[in-house]
Design a protein around this motif. Structure first.
Motif, mmCIF file in Angstrom:
data_model
loop_
_atom_site.group_PDB
_atom_site.id
_atom_site.type_symbol
_atom_site.label_atom_id
_atom_site.label_comp_id
_atom_site.label_asym_id
_atom_site.label_seq_id
_atom_site.Cartn_x
_atom_site.Cartn_y
_atom_site.Cartn_z
ATOM 1 N N VAL A 188 -6.054 -6.871 0.322
ATOM 2 C CA VAL A 188 -6.420 -6.238 1.590
ATOM 3 C C VAL A 188 -6.895 -4.815 1.317
ATOM 4 O O VAL A 188 -6.167 -4.007 0.747
ATOM 5 C CB VAL A 188 -5.225 -6.223 2.557
ATOM 6 N N LYS A 189 -8.130 -4.520 1.726
ATOM 7 C CA LYS A 189 -8.665 -3.173 1.526
ATOM 8 C C LYS A 189 -8.025 -2.211 2.517
ATOM 9 O O LYS A 189 -7.597 -2.585 3.587
ATOM 10 C CB LYS A 189 -10.184 -3.174 1.713
ATOM 11 N N GLY A 190 -7.984 -0.937 2.112
ATOM 12 C CA GLY A 190 -7.420 0.085 2.982
ATOM 13 C C GLY A 190 -6.736 1.158 2.180
ATOM 14 O O GLY A 190 -6.913 1.271 0.961
ATOM 15 N N LEU A 191 -5.925 1.949 2.863
ATOM 16 C CA LEU A 191 -5.253 3.066 2.211
ATOM 17 C C LEU A 191 -4.216 2.607 1.194
ATOM 18 O O LEU A 191 -3.830 3.379 0.320
ATOM 19 C CB LEU A 191 -4.580 3.940 3.280
ATOM 20 N N GLY A 192 -3.759 1.369 1.311
ATOM 21 C CA GLY A 192 -2.782 0.873 0.353
ATOM 22 C C GLY A 192 -3.364 0.656 -1.035
ATOM 23 O O GLY A 192 -2.649 0.773 -2.037
#
Length: 295
Positions: free
Chosen positions: A242-246
């Motif tokens: 899952v793309k994102g800040l993680g």
């Protein structure tokens, strides 16, 4: 005394056979229904991709203006609205805009799914003690089981990508909205319900005209907790694509990039604070509105 020696090895053999049968049964199920499950979740995936692309490709001043407007409508506070604008400007300045938009899309869609699924379940629990007895242990398991454990069957069924991550987030974030919807409806004053009965209100009219409006502060407290728990899953969801800040946080952990991890971690904190302040303030406004007798 021989049975004391043989018993542990017998137990291990039985346990091993049980594990193998469970694993084989789940593999058979995933082969038989995996494609059907992917097709079922395909509309949700398309909507998530569309929303993420919308936030990412739209001009950043327009996105910040829309977020600021939503913050103002929810909180009716200039301090929170200005703080929201400042936080997103800082996020953009430090080059975290795309990851933040991806996270914002994921959290928004996950919260929408949790509200759509959770509120009806909470209403069902409030109207049926049997349903409450059945659903409560399931919610307990969802809240207490380590998130890495339920990632395994989700990934086995749907592979790596956005939908497994979204489902993992929803599983973890769903219980608060269900519990607090149930609690809010059950706390509605019995005298109010008796008055509704006296006026000849139907079950549907009592639910939508009396119980849900009076339970809204509790329901919004559940929405608040659901958003917070969804944000806490951002880093774990990045482990399954899952793309994102993680994703940068995970990369920082792997490569010991302290600055990268801190910056993206603080961006997650900023989102959490904004969501928390807006939803809490809106819930307090609903509570005050109800207590003044205008609801």
């Amino acid at each position: 005394m021989d049975w004391l020696i043989e018993f542990p090895s017998l137990g291990r053999r039985d346990l091993s056979a049980l594990r193998q049968s469970v694993d084989e049964g789940f593999r058979t199920f995933s082969r038989a229904f995996g494609d059907n499950l992917e097709a079922f979740f395909s509309p949700l995936l398309k909507f998530l991709i569309w929303f993420e692309n919308l936030l990412t490709n739209a001009p950043w001043p327009l996105v910040i203006a829309a977020i600021a407007l939503l913050a103002w409508l929810g909180a009716r506070s200039w301090k929170i609205t200005v703080g929201t604008i400042f936080a997103f400007l800082v996020i953009g300045y430090f080059g975290m805009w795309e990851d933040t938009m991806a996270t914002l899309a994921m959290i928004s869609v996950a919260t929408f799914v949790c509200i759509t699924v959770g509120i009806p379940i909470g209403i069902l629990m409030a109207r049926s003690n049997i349903a409450q007895r059945i659903v409560t242990p399931i919610l307990d398991i969802m809240q207490t089981i380590p998130s890495f454990v339920y990632l395994i069957p989700v990934v086995m069924l749907l592979g790596i990508g956005k939908v497994p991550g979204l489902l993992a987030v929803c599983i973890y974030a769903l219980p608060p909205i269900v519990r607090l919807t149930n609690l809010g409806i059950r706390l509605v004053d019995k005298d109010v319900m008796e008055a509704a009965d006296a006026f000849g209100a139907s079950a549907r009219e009592k639910l939508f005209g009396v119980q849900i409006p009076l339970a809204l502060p509790n329901i919004f407290a559940g929405v608040n907790q659901t958003i917070m728990m969804a944000l806490s899953m951002v880093v774990i969801a990045s482990m399954i694509g899952v793309k994102g800040l993680g994703t940068p946080v995970l990369r920082a952990i792997s490569n010991q990039y302290l600055a990268l991890g801190l910056m993206n971690g603080l961006a997650i904190v900023a989102l959490a604070i904004i969501f928390d302040r807006v939803s809490q303030t809106y819930g307090k406004r609903l509570q005050a509105y109800r207590e003044t007798g205008h609801g």
